[in-house]
Design a protein around this motif. Structure first.
Motif, PDB file in Angstrom:
ATOM      1  N   GLU A  77       0.826  -1.202   0.000  1.00 30.39           N
ATOM      2  CA  GLU A  77       0.000   0.000   0.000  1.00 30.39           C
ATOM      3  C   GLU A  77       0.864   1.257   0.000  1.00 30.39           C
ATOM      4  O   GLU A  77       2.053   1.220   0.304  1.00 30.39           O
ATOM      5  CB  GLU A  77      -0.913  -0.012   1.221  1.00 30.39           C
ATOM      6  CG  GLU A  77      -1.906  -1.156   1.216  1.00 30.39           C
ATOM      7  CD  GLU A  77      -2.807  -1.111   2.430  1.00 30.39           C
ATOM      8  OE1 GLU A  77      -3.904  -0.543   2.324  1.00 30.39           O
ATOM      9  OE2 GLU A  77      -2.408  -1.632   3.480  1.00 30.39           O
ATOM     10  N   VAL A  78       0.232   2.370  -0.313  1.00 30.20           N
ATOM     11  CA  VAL A  78       0.915   3.664  -0.303  1.00 30.20           C
ATOM     12  C   VAL A  78       1.286   4.016   1.134  1.00 30.20           C
ATOM     13  O   VAL A  78       0.498   3.812   2.061  1.00 30.20           O
ATOM     14  CB  VAL A  78       0.008   4.749  -0.907  1.00 30.20           C
ATOM     15  CG1 VAL A  78       0.680   6.105  -0.853  1.00 30.20           C
ATOM     16  CG2 VAL A  78      -0.351   4.382  -2.343  1.00 30.20           C
ATOM     17  N   ILE A  79       2.490   4.561   1.338  1.00 33.80           N
ATOM     18  CA  ILE A  79       2.935   4.908   2.687  1.00 33.80           C
ATOM     19  C   ILE A  79       2.175   6.127   3.199  1.00 33.80           C
ATOM     20  O   ILE A  79       1.550   6.094   4.251  1.00 33.80           O
ATOM     21  CB  ILE A  79       4.451   5.159   2.698  1.00 33.80           C
ATOM     22  CG1 ILE A  79       5.190   3.850   2.405  1.00 33.80           C
ATOM     23  CG2 ILE A  79       4.888   5.729   4.046  1.00 33.80           C
ATOM     24  CD1 ILE A  79       6.692   4.018   2.278  1.00 33.80           C
ATOM     25  N   GLY A  80       2.230   7.231   2.496  1.00 34.47           N
ATOM     26  CA  GLY A  80       1.444   8.406   2.854  1.00 34.47           C
ATOM     27  C   GLY A  80       2.124   9.334   3.843  1.00 34.47           C
ATOM     28  O   GLY A  80       3.126   8.996   4.470  1.00 34.47           O
ATOM     29  N   GLU A 263      -6.675   6.111   2.443  1.00 33.01           N
ATOM     30  CA  GLU A 263      -6.042   5.676   1.205  1.00 33.01           C
ATOM     31  C   GLU A 263      -4.582   5.304   1.365  1.00 33.01           C
ATOM     32  O   GLU A 263      -3.929   4.931   0.393  1.00 33.01           O
ATOM     33  CB  GLU A 263      -6.161   6.787   0.158  1.00 33.01           C
ATOM     34  CG  GLU A 263      -7.606   7.156  -0.133  1.00 33.01           C
ATOM     35  CD  GLU A 263      -7.721   8.531  -0.741  1.00 33.01           C
ATOM     36  OE1 GLU A 263      -6.664   9.170  -0.926  1.00 33.01           O
ATOM     37  OE2 GLU A 263      -8.843   8.972  -1.012  1.00 33.01           O
ATOM     38  N   SER A 264      -4.032   5.418   2.541  1.00 37.45           N
ATOM     39  CA  SER A 264      -2.633   5.064   2.749  1.00 37.45           C
ATOM     40  C   SER A 264      -2.451   4.566   4.172  1.00 37.45           C
ATOM     41  O   SER A 264      -3.330   4.699   5.023  1.00 37.45           O
ATOM     42  CB  SER A 264      -1.715   6.270   2.494  1.00 37.45           C
ATOM     43  OG  SER A 264      -1.932   7.270   3.488  1.00 37.45           O
ATOM     44  N   HIS A 267      -2.453   7.508   6.693  1.00 41.30           N
ATOM     45  CA  HIS A 267      -3.776   8.069   6.944  1.00 41.30           C
ATOM     46  C   HIS A 267      -4.551   7.223   7.945  1.00 41.30           C
ATOM     47  O   HIS A 267      -5.301   7.754   8.774  1.00 41.30           O
ATOM     48  CB  HIS A 267      -4.556   8.182   5.635  1.00 41.30           C
ATOM     49  CG  HIS A 267      -4.009   9.240   4.720  1.00 41.30           C
ATOM     50  ND1 HIS A 267      -4.527   9.478   3.475  1.00 41.30           N
ATOM     51  CD2 HIS A 267      -2.982  10.115   4.885  1.00 41.30           C
ATOM     52  CE1 HIS A 267      -3.848  10.460   2.898  1.00 41.30           C
ATOM     53  NE2 HIS A 267      -2.914  10.854   3.737  1.00 41.30           N
ATOM     54  N   ARG A 291       7.630  -0.458   5.487  1.00 38.37           N
ATOM     55  CA  ARG A 291       6.793   0.623   4.957  1.00 38.37           C
ATOM     56  C   ARG A 291       5.890   1.200   6.044  1.00 38.37           C
ATOM     57  O   ARG A 291       5.669   2.401   6.113  1.00 38.37           O
ATOM     58  CB  ARG A 291       5.950   0.101   3.792  1.00 38.37           C
ATOM     59  CG  ARG A 291       6.778  -0.382   2.615  1.00 38.37           C
ATOM     60  CD  ARG A 291       5.913  -1.104   1.598  1.00 38.37           C
ATOM     61  NE  ARG A 291       4.882  -0.237   1.050  1.00 38.37           N
ATOM     62  CZ  ARG A 291       5.060   0.611   0.054  1.00 38.37           C
ATOM     63  NH1 ARG A 291       6.250   0.714  -0.508  1.00 38.37           N
ATOM     64  NH2 ARG A 291       4.075   1.346  -0.392  1.00 38.37           N
ATOM     65  N   ALA A 295       5.787   5.001   7.531  1.00 36.42           N
ATOM     66  CA  ALA A 295       4.539   5.750   7.653  1.00 36.42           C
ATOM     67  C   ALA A 295       4.361   6.293   9.068  1.00 36.42           C
ATOM     68  O   ALA A 295       3.929   7.427   9.261  1.00 36.42           O
ATOM     69  CB  ALA A 295       3.355   4.860   7.275  1.00 36.42           C
TER      70      ALA A 295
END
Length: 367
Positions: A77-80, A263-264, A267, A291, A295
């Motif tokens: 997933e996206v780290i954000g 979404e991350s 978040h 990751r 985050a």
């Protein structure tokens, strides 16, 4: 006691959807998805087409009550939260950006809270647990789902370590196309992905044991009255059901699930901090993935790494790495915050202490 979020609520923010346990009031931030309505609608339409092709008449975008979104569980997933990035919420004056600095500033402890935390410092912390390989052994669930799919398709999965890593962390599309090369037509890939998701769901329904040592650790935290949250991309129903089977639901004051629309990874951590009513800089994240650790640091949170799914040398950036929860005690949390924070290693000017000058007694100094 003064609520740390009173300053946020004074900005007339709309409330979140009630995603906390009934005994706890929902936080007063609404996390919007206005940027992603169109993309979500497109995904929903594709899911409806896929279900119709398989003869499923469920109207909730699910297969047997489980969301048909296997890529959420089989991908990085996206780290954000890079460079202060956050999510957005609405208020009557317009959209408001909620980022790490905003939460750290607005969620300062009130006067009565500061007094309470001075007497009971452990209660000032907020602990955030990642679901994957921290609360539940999702690594075993994923591998077993892939093995079951291979058996049904009459295929074999190579025992190569690199392939195993792809099965755990890469997207299902990439694994099926590039790694295993099982399907060529788009219809075949969609069918395999859907079946993989269903197998993962079936394995999740049989999950009844948490990670070793977690229950004892959570019990110690409950004794110290330290609030805890669990975060995941799973839907709330399946997540709560799994927590109940493992006997862990009572330990978590907040849950961040797929319905929260985060979404991350970062978040989700920020949303958990809001629900726990703790500013991000006072939170500790339990993660097993580099990751996730990145985050957490992007959110100004401390990170404790659980060695297992990743070797210790991949988790070197964590503030503390342990082999199991049995190695932890509440004193470890205090030590994480014993220094001034992320700047305690910055260069400081040396102050040369001088003896104070002798005071001269005069008539004015005599009372």
């Amino acid at each position: 006691m003064e609520n740390a979020l009173s300053s946020i609520s004074s900005s007339s923010l709309l409330p979140l959807a009630p995603t906390s346990f009934p005994s706890h009031p929902p936080a007063k931030l609404r996390l919007s998805r206005f940027k992603h309505w169109s993309s979500a609608e497109n995904r929903r339409n594709k899911t409806l087409q896929l279900r119709n092709a398989f003869g499923s008449g469920d109207e909730n975008g699910q297969l047997d009550g489980f969301p048909c979104i296997p890529n959420k569980f089989f991908m990085d997933e996206v780290i954000g939260a890079e460079y202060g990035e956050g999510f957005e919420t609405f208020r009557p004056e317009g959209p408001l950006k909620v980022d790490v600095d905003f939460l750290n500033d607005r969620m300062q402890e009130g006067f009565l809270q500061r007094i309470r935390y001075a007497m009971k410092p452990d209660e000032a912390y907020g602990l955030i647990f990642s679901w994957d390989n921290v609360v539940a052994d999702s690594r075993a669930l994923k591998l077993h789902a892939w093995e079951q799919l291979a058996a049904e398709e009459g295929k074999e999965i190579p025992e190569d370590g690199n392939v195993q890593r792809h099965l755990l962390h890469a997207g299902a599309d990439h694994v099926l196309h590039k790694v295993l090369r099982w399907g060529k037509a788009e219809e075949d890939i969609d069918r395999l992905k859907s079946r993989l998701s269903q197998l993962y769901h079936d394995n999740l329904l049989e999950l009844s044991e948490p990670i070793e040592g977690l229950k004892d650790w959570l019990d110690a935290l409950a004794t110290s009255r330290i609030p805890c949250a669990v975060v995941s991309s799973l839907d709330r129903k399946n997540m709560v059901d799994a927590l109940e089977r493992m006997g862990l639901k009572k330990f978590f004051q907040a849950i961040v699930s797929e319905e929260d629309g985060m979404e991350s990874i970062a978040h989700r951590f920020l949303s958990a901090a809001v629900k726990l009513d703790r500013k991000p800089s006072k939170c500790v994240v339990f993660e097993d993935d580099p990751r996730g650790i990145t985050a957490a640091h992007n959110c100004t949170m401390m990170a404790i790494a659980l060695i297992g799914a990743h070797p210790a040398y991949d988790l070197g950036q964590a503030d503390l790495a342990v082999a199991s929860f049995n190695e932890l005690s509440v004193i470890n949390l205090r030590r994480l915050f014993a220094h001034k924070g992320s700047t305690f290693m910055d260069l400081q000017k040396q102050v040369i202490e001088k003896s104070p000058s002798r005071r001269k007694l005069t008539i004015d100094t005599i009372f």
